[in-house]
Design an enzyme around this catalytic site. Structure first.
Site, PDB file in Angstrom:
ATOM      1  N   ASP B 523      47.818  38.426  34.194  1.00 55.51           N
ATOM      2  CA  ASP B 523      47.138  38.673  35.457  1.00 55.51           C
ATOM      3  C   ASP B 523      45.709  38.133  35.321  1.00 55.51           C
ATOM      4  O   ASP B 523      45.289  37.767  34.225  1.00 55.51           O
ATOM      5  CB  ASP B 523      47.125  40.194  35.701  1.00 55.51           C
ATOM      6  CG  ASP B 523      46.796  40.550  37.136  1.00 55.51           C
ATOM      7  OD1 ASP B 523      46.638  39.641  37.965  1.00 55.51           O
ATOM      8  OD2 ASP B 523      46.700  41.754  37.430  1.00 55.51           O
ATOM      9  N   GLU B 526      42.923  33.436  37.037  1.00 58.42           N
ATOM     10  CA  GLU B 526      42.398  32.393  37.942  1.00 58.42           C
ATOM     11  C   GLU B 526      41.274  31.582  37.307  1.00 58.42           C
ATOM     12  O   GLU B 526      41.183  30.404  37.633  1.00 58.42           O
ATOM     13  CB  GLU B 526      41.924  33.037  39.247  1.00 58.42           C
ATOM     14  CG  GLU B 526      43.047  33.621  40.076  1.00 58.42           C
ATOM     15  CD  GLU B 526      43.601  34.924  39.518  1.00 58.42           C
ATOM     16  OE1 GLU B 526      42.848  35.621  38.811  1.00 58.42           O
ATOM     17  OE2 GLU B 526      44.772  35.234  39.756  1.00 58.42           O
ATOM     18  N   ASP B 599      47.989  40.434  45.074  1.00 55.03           N
ATOM     19  CA  ASP B 599      47.727  41.764  45.616  1.00 55.03           C
ATOM     20  C   ASP B 599      47.904  41.801  47.127  1.00 55.03           C
ATOM     21  O   ASP B 599      46.940  41.735  47.880  1.00 55.03           O
ATOM     22  CB  ASP B 599      46.307  42.195  45.235  1.00 55.03           C
ATOM     23  CG  ASP B 599      46.151  42.268  43.718  1.00 55.03           C
ATOM     24  OD1 ASP B 599      47.178  42.206  43.015  1.00 55.03           O
ATOM     25  OD2 ASP B 599      45.012  42.382  43.237  1.00 55.03           O
TER      26      ASP B 599
END
Lengths: 538, 933
Positions: B523, B526, B599
């Site tokens: 997770d 990015e 999300d």
């Protein structure tokens, strides 16, 4: 074909291990009491949808959606497999667990395709279960006795309270009348005094009556102010935290350039977590970071919750007096004390009524100049009576408040009224006060409201406190307290299965129900019946 | 529905959504992210006028099998008056390479021989090595003068039907059909091409850029690239994940576009993202696919990992440009802008959409074959708090007879967000916990994020900082940012050495408390940096080899995912297929695992938005993807949760997940009825696992998505072009979601000429029609296409692991010729043995009342996979009852044919019975025939 071969081998071997009463190999997974249903050539699906032949029973192909034809295989998803579990309790499994390589029945009968070998553990498991059950039953028996006693005591106490209440009410009425009479008299006296005074001095001086009344009023206000202070204090705290939060939440983007890198990091992280950032977290003022956005979240807005805040304040004072370690407030003592007080009022009242009547009679209505002695007497009597009246009213309202609650079918929860129970878990102390509130305390200053008393739930087997402090991005906190049978009343377990929805267990003799005891006894009896004579073959 | 939310209505939608979100403390903050006007390279490129590019192709020739040229400014004499375009100072190198299967690769870069200040970044390890081997060695170039041109154009072979044309003046490159000469895709037709060469700073020039208190030093100055790409004959374009937008990309600029903002490709951790927004989300794939009326499709892919912005230009955007293009062809023009890097672009000639995806995945790799368990249902929550919680949740699934395969642990399981450690209080016995799950055939996934807590007592940090394995800030120190653990540094996964070192950390000896049944979730890759510009890493941070973060940004998560995935392969000695879910992605991510849409929020709009998002990912190679079932933020009403399960059961990646502030929402928490509905939804997935796994294998070999737009299967049916509410799973199954509360009816368009059969009731529906159906509580509409055979398993288990030996059901849906075909792929579900041929692959063909099982495995396989599993039931849809028996050969045995239920679950499906061959007991790995007699 191979499957069929396995099946028959497995069934044969299973058959060998069964007692001789087992009727047919196709009866796998069928409860003994149901066997007759399957003893026909053509059998109906239980849901009536269709029929199947004896050959289709347990042939590992699903013909009835409800699984009637496949009690012993996994072919029908809705089928149930019956394990006899001799030596322990029989169980019914989902067909999905038949021949899945995992031993589910303690007798291992659910795994017969040869892929896995299951040991028969029914006897050990059964013994363990029976011993455990026996212990539970023993506790229940004792608990049920205690409960009965408590129920009796509660009943008695309730009726005493009720009796006291009706006496108090009657006397409130007469006291009220007396006070009114005294008041009228007092006013007349004061009026007369005023006139006299005016005549005496030609100067323009503030008159006594006004003076007196203003003192009285300010006295009243005093008591009010103290109430207001409590609310005001809370409000002040609220608005303080609101202010802080505003800084965090709303000024965040604007002031971001003034923040340190770490502050920005914490701020952004807090979006996901709702945790307070930086120092704010350390001071731990209790409010979550967004509560400030809507200041009213924490601030009770309706009359009820305002009252709760007030109560809350009172209780913390009481708790302080009671000294920290003893949370358990013996309700009976309090009651006696109040009862004594009532009796005292009654005798005093009778006396006072006589005195006052005499006084009222003796003071001449039109005598002038005034007898200072009489006037003082009236004033004193008035003051005392007023005080007594408000005491009586206070007591009435506290009794009414107590009795208005749902105290259980037999009023048994009377004994929990005014008590608090607490337990420490990690860094938190959880405190549950039935009929009042539930809080979570962290250290001395950090207190989070988990909820205010709402009601009993699940036919008096759980207490619900709701409308506690708001949660970031979530509901207001609430806690459900399940009642379990136990010999002492104590809070044993607190959990937060869902964010801000707490679950606690209060073990108490009040949770030891006779019906449940009978049920347990029945279960044990059944377990013992299942005990095989000689279980060596297992 | 999407089409109704046109450009002009978007502001209202935004307002509406913002007001919805206002009840939470924070919501998506538009001004926290740069828009095009705040991004100098984007603003600049966007303001340029068609015709601004004055470059011409010079010295065009064939060398080393490539068509090469130099791009130079048009000689001054021929430049039009008043042009002050500061064009390039040094010639640019251009090369065109042709690959098998209709793929053209265009590269434009600065000439290394002319000493540029810095080598521009080319994204490594995205183009697979097998692709390089498919290059066609060009040996011939022909010259042609296009209509109206004075200068020549060079023409080279592309594929049987197509050729590539390099127009010299003005410089333009396009692919055209050989026969009709009509264009397919072109670059620089509007002469918007722009290439900012690296140079020395001019005196007094300001290179720094500031945004929200962050300063980007931009030491190398401007280096952006932009150009226009046109798709001819296109009705719409799709692609460019990741945006929460419709499948067909709406115009972002030109007539009729109010809120003009290009599609942004910049991997960002966007808090509570909105739908219908062109802003970038967690991943980026600069791939666009166009589809035209004839079903003709083409594609364009720009391999570049810097920030990219792409405009889809509305018709008439260039009305005043005066440039003439072949006007007989309908066209969609696009503008591509990137902050840095080179031009490394791929043109895909199609001809159909499946071909384009296949071409794209020939370049970037085919999707990895997942382990079988990973195709089943996953249960996740932030967070399953402790071992007891895990045990309880696991037990509840059994108690409610709901299958699941994987239990997930989010960040709270770690010791203070130090990944690959365990919270000693909450998870004191991680191995025992995993073993308990494994005993039921279940797996566990733990989260491992790229931010490393700066704590000298943390072994990963200690080693990484000692070895210098972190990304550096612009001053050369280890970059220090803020994330979950607080002060954190980020592994420089661009470096192969760092990746190799990091992948070793997944070894059982290194990752304490891990067991073979544990897999990984990446997770925040990015990367998310809470105190960084736009919640990410500063662009001037430095990577391996002096690469600036700006050049690499969109591929950072890709390399991290790669390292993790390789770590799991290493851990299992190359014998265990990895499973790694990643949030960030880039072109090629499909080789390393799956992706989810981040999300999302528990509302109906997000439920709906999940479909185009997953479809777009699938078109871009990432076939193994899904959205959080239930919605990550917020509390879904039971109805929404149920509908989400019903839809999610058809996502390639099927996982329920929830934010830690939400109420618990495990399937049994909403009353008996809802528990039953959710169980049924999950059962449908488990029932279809053999079909899904077969489609996964198809995807693994062809690159085709699992979940496909209708137009991928029906490219010539224009009624499918705007449809992103319904989708295909493989080629045999059509699914229509229900996206509204208390829906009474649901409309579904069924494409093609053939019939469709309701998946659960068997009812027949005509193709090429929109059907208004009663919305049922217990399922969403799903149909089996006539002419297909779907393999199922009708016995549910605790997890897919126990289903291995369970028998199959074949559902034959007859078409108008009373025929059908389908496939079944089986392997060990775990290892890489299938690469050596250890699998069963059957084709089932039904015609003339006879079903035949054919072997599709190659003869030369070095490894073998066998199975004792049989087919227990064959269902015929569209077959009139009659035959009482079926003859099985070579066994020469008659079995009973009768009527039976289509699905074995009361409440699901209807009570009507269908023709069923009862207990044929056909071995799944053998040749046989079954003939109805």
């Amino acid at each position: 074909m191979k499957v069929a071969f396995f099946l028959s081998i497995a069934i044969l071997s299973l058959l060998a291990s069964w007692s001789s009463s087992s009727p047919s190999l196709s009866f796998l997974g069928i409860a003994p009491q149901d066997e007759n249903y399957f003893r026909k050539e053509t059998i109906k699906c239980r849901n009536g949808s269709r029929k199947f032949t004896k050959a289709q029973l347990n042939d590992d192909f699903c013909d009835c959606l409800d699984g009637t034809d496949e009690p012993g295989t996994s072919a029908c998803p809705e089928g149930k497999f019956y394990c006899r579990n001799v030596g322990h309790l029989p169980t019914s499994l989902y067909s999905s667990m038949v021949n899945d390589g995992i031993c589910d029945c303690c007798d291992g009968s659910d795994e017969y395709d040869g892929k896995v070998k299951c040991r028969n553990t029914c006897w050990e498991a059964g013994k363990k279960a029976r011993d455990k059950l026996q212990k539970l039953i023993d506790m229940y028996r004792e608990g049920v006795t205690i409960r009965k006693r408590e129920v009796e005591q509660a009943k008695e106490a309730i009726s005493k309270d009720k009796a006291e209440l009706s006496v108090l009410k009657a006397e409130e009425k007469s006291l009220d009348k007396l006070v009114n009479q005294l008041k009228v008299r007092k006013e007349q006296i004061e009026k007369a005094e005023g006139k006299e005074q005016l005549e005496k001095d030609n100067e323009d001086r503030p008159n006594v009556q006004e003076n007196f009344e203003s003192t009285e009023a300010s006295g009243k206000e005093d008591s009010l102010t103290s109430e207001d202070d409590v609310i005001g204090l809370v409000e002040q705290e609220e608005s303080k935290s609101e202010h802080e939060d505003t800084n965090v939440a709303e000024d965040g983007s604007e002031s971001i350039e003034d923040m340190s890198k770490e502050e920005i990091g914490r701020l952004v992280a807090s979006r996901w977590t709702g945790e307070r950032t930086g120092q704010v977290e350390e001071t731990g003022s209790g409010a979550d970071s967004n509560e400030g956005k809507d200041g009213s979240l924490n601030k009770p807005s309706d009359g009820d919750s305002e009252k709760n805040v007030y109560d809350h304040h009172q209780s913390s004072i009481t708790d302080d007096l009671d000294s920290s370690s003893v949370v358990h407030e013996p309700g009976l003592d309090k009651q006696t004390q109040f009862l004594g007080f009532t009796i005292h009022i009654q005798s005093w009242l009778r006396k006072m009524q006589d005195v006052s009547q005499n006084l009222l009679r003796s003071v001449s209505w039109f005598s002038s100049p005034l007898d200072n002695l009489d006037a003082d007497k009236i004033r004193k009597e008035y003051k005392e009576s007023t005080a007594r009246l408000s005491s009586a009213q206070e007591r009435i309202s506290s009794l009414t408040e107590k009795l208005k609650h749902d105290l259980g079918v037999d009023g048994e929860f009377y004994t929990l009224y005014g008590q608090c129970f607490e337990t420490k878990q990690d860094k938190y102390v959880y405190k549950i006060c039935p009929f009042k509130e539930a809080v979570q305390e962290e250290g001395q200053y950090h207190k989070t409201q988990l909820g205010y008393w709402e009601k009993f739930e699940e036919s008096y087997s759980a207490m619900l406190f709701s409308n506690g402090a708001g949660c970031w991005n979530g509901p207001r906190r609430s806690i459900k307290v399940k009642l379990r049978c136990g010999l002492k009343t104590e809070l044993t377990d607190v959990d937060e299965p869902s964010r801000c929805e707490y679950l606690a267990v209060l073990s108490t003799p009040l949770g030891c129900l006779d019906g449940k005891l009978k049920e347990l006894e029945g279960k044990l009896e059944m377990l013992q019946k299942e005990k095989p004579e000689g279980h060596d073959e297992l | 529905m999407a089409s109704r939310i046109g450009g002009c209505r978007r502001p209202f939608l935004l307002l509406f959504l913002l007001s919805l979100a206002s009840q939470t403390a924070f919501s998506w903050k538009k001004d926290e992210f740069r828009n095009c006007n705040q991004t100098p390279f984007c603003k600049r490129a966007r303001s340029r006028k068609p015709g601004a590019c004055t470059l011409i192709a010079d010295q065009v020739s064939i060398s080393d099998g490539l068509l090469t040229a130099k791009l130079i400014p048009r000689p001054i004499a021929s430049q039009e008056e008043g042009e002050e375009n500061q064009q390039i100072a040094k010639p640019l190198l251009l090369s065109v390479a042709i690959y098998q299967g209709g793929i053209l690769r265009l590269k434009i870069d600065e000439d290394p021989a002319l000493d540029p200040p810095k080598t521009r970044f080319q994204v490594p390890e995205v183009v697979v090595s097998e692709f390089d081997e498919t290059m066609l060695w060009l040996s011939r170039v022909s010259t042609e003068i296009l209509d109206g041109d004075s200068a020549p154009s060079s023409v080279v072979y592309l594929s049987d039907g197509y050729e590539a044309v390099l127009r010299h003046d003005p410089f333009e490159l396009f692919v055209r059909e050989k026969s009709s000469k009509s264009r397919l895709v072109s670059l620089n037709s509007h002469q918007l091409f722009d290439f900012e060469e690296l140079r020395v700073k001019n005196e007094g020039e300001e290179w720094e850029e500031r945004f929200k208190g962050h300063t980007d030093t931009r030491p190398y100055g401007p280096q952006s690239i932009s150009f226009d790409v046109s798709f001819y004959g296109a009705e719409f374009v799709s692609g460019l994940p990741e945006h929460a937008t419709s499948l067909a990309l709406k115009p972002t600029k030109g007539p009729g576009v109010d809120d003009s903002e290009p599609y942004r490709l910049f991997n960002l951790d966007v808090f509570e993202y909105l739908q219908e927004s062109p802003f970038g989300l967690y991943g980026s794939i600069p791939l666009m696919i166009a589809l035209g009326k004839s079903g003709k499709s083409s594609g364009f892919f720009w391999l570049n990992s810097a920030e990219m912005q792409i405009d889809v230009l509305a018709e008439g955007w260039n009305a005043d440009s005066g440039l003439s293009l072949p006007s007989d062809q309908k066209r969609i023009d696009t503008l591509w802008m990137s902050e840095a890097g080179i031009v490394d672009a791929f043109f895909f000639a199609g001809a159909g959409p499946k071909d384009v995806v296949s071409q794209y995945t020939a370049v970037t790799g085919k999707p990895a074959m997942p382990q079988h368990f990973a195709t089943a249902y996953h249960q996740c929550r932030w967070n399953y708090r402790d071992e007891e919680d895990v045990e309880n949740v696991d037990a509840k699934f059994d108690e409610h007879d709901i299958p699941y395969d994987v239990l997930w642990l989010d960040i709270e399981h770690t010791d203070g967000k130090r990944y690959m450690t365990w919270d000693s209080v909450m998870f004191p016995h991680p191995e025992e916990m995993q073993k308990k799950l494994a005993a039921k055939g279940r797996h566990m996934v733990t989260i491992v994020d790229p931010h490393i807590k700066r704590d000298d007592n943390y072994y990963i940090h200690k080693e990484a900082s000692e070895k210098g394995y972190y990304v550096k800030d612009s001053s050369g120190k280890d970059f220090d940012g803020w994330c979950w653990p607080g002060s954190s540094s980020y592994l420089d996964v661009l470096s192969p050495e760092v990746r190799s070192w990091f992948s070793d950390k997944f070894g059982f000896d290194s990752y304490k408390g891990s067991t073979p049944s544990l897999y990984i979730w990446n997770d925040m890759n990015e990367p998310s940096v809470f105190n960084g510009p736009e919640i990410s890493m500063p662009r001037d941070a430095l990577h391996f080899g002096g690469v600036e973060h700006r050049e690499l940004h969109n591929a950072y998560g890709y390399f991290y995912h790669m390292a993790t995935s390789n770590g799991l392969v290493k851990r299992g000695d190359g014998k265990d297929r990895p499973f790694v879910l990643s949030r960030a992605f880039f072109a090629g991510t499909q080789r390393f695992g799956s992706v989810w849409t981040g999300d999302n929020t528990a509302d109906w709009d997000h439920l709906r938005a999940s479909v185009p998002m997953i479809l777009t990912l699938g078109l871009s190679g990432i076939s193994f993807s899904g959205a959080d079932v239930g919605g990550f933020f917020g509390n879904p009403e039971p109805e929404l949760l149920v509908r989400w399960y019903q839809l999610g059961a058809f996502y390639p990646f099927f996982r329920a997940h929830a934010h830690q502030d939400t109420k618990r929402r495990e399937p049994w928490l909403f009353g008996e009825r809802n528990t039953k509905l959710i169980r049924q939804a999950i059962h449908v997935r488990y029932m279809l696992l053999p079909y899904f796994y077969t489609v996964f294998r198809e995807s693994n070999t062809t690159g085709l998505p699992i979940m496909r737009p209708l137009w991928m299967e029906f490219p010539s049916d224009e009624a499918t072009f705007n449809n992103d509410e319904a989708f295909m799973v493989g080629s045999s199954l059509l699914v229509q979601g229900i996206y509204t509360e208390r829906a009474k009816h649901v409309s579904v368009y069924l494409p093609g000429k053939e019939l469709w059969y309701d998946l659960l009731s068997g009812s027949q529906y005509k193709g090429s029609q929109t059907h208004k159906l009663v919305a049922l509580e217990d399922r969403i509409p799903a149909f089996q296409r006539a002419g297909t055979i779907i393999p199922r398993k009708d016995r549910y288990r605790r997890s897919s692991t126990q289903m291995v030996n369970d028998p199959y059901t074949l559902v034959i849906a007859l078409n108008s010729s009373r025929a059908a075909e389908g496939e079944l792929y089986i392997d060990d579900g775990k290892s890489f043995e299938f690469l050596q041929g250890a699998y069963i692959h059957r084709r089932f063909v039904f015609s003339n009342g006879k079903l035949t099982s054919l072997d599709l495995t190659p003869n030369n396989k070095s490894s073998k996979f066998t199975s004792q599993t049989v087919i227990e039931r064959i269902i015929l849809l569209g077959y009139s009852p009659g035959p009482k028996n079926a003859l099985i050969k070579p066994r020469n045995e008659k079995v009973e044919v009768g009527l039976g239920p289509l699905v074995l679950e009361t409440g699901l499906g209807s009570s009507s019975l269908v023709v069923t061959i009862r207990k044929p007991s056909l071995p799944v790995d053998k040749d046989w025939t079954v003939e109805l007699v």
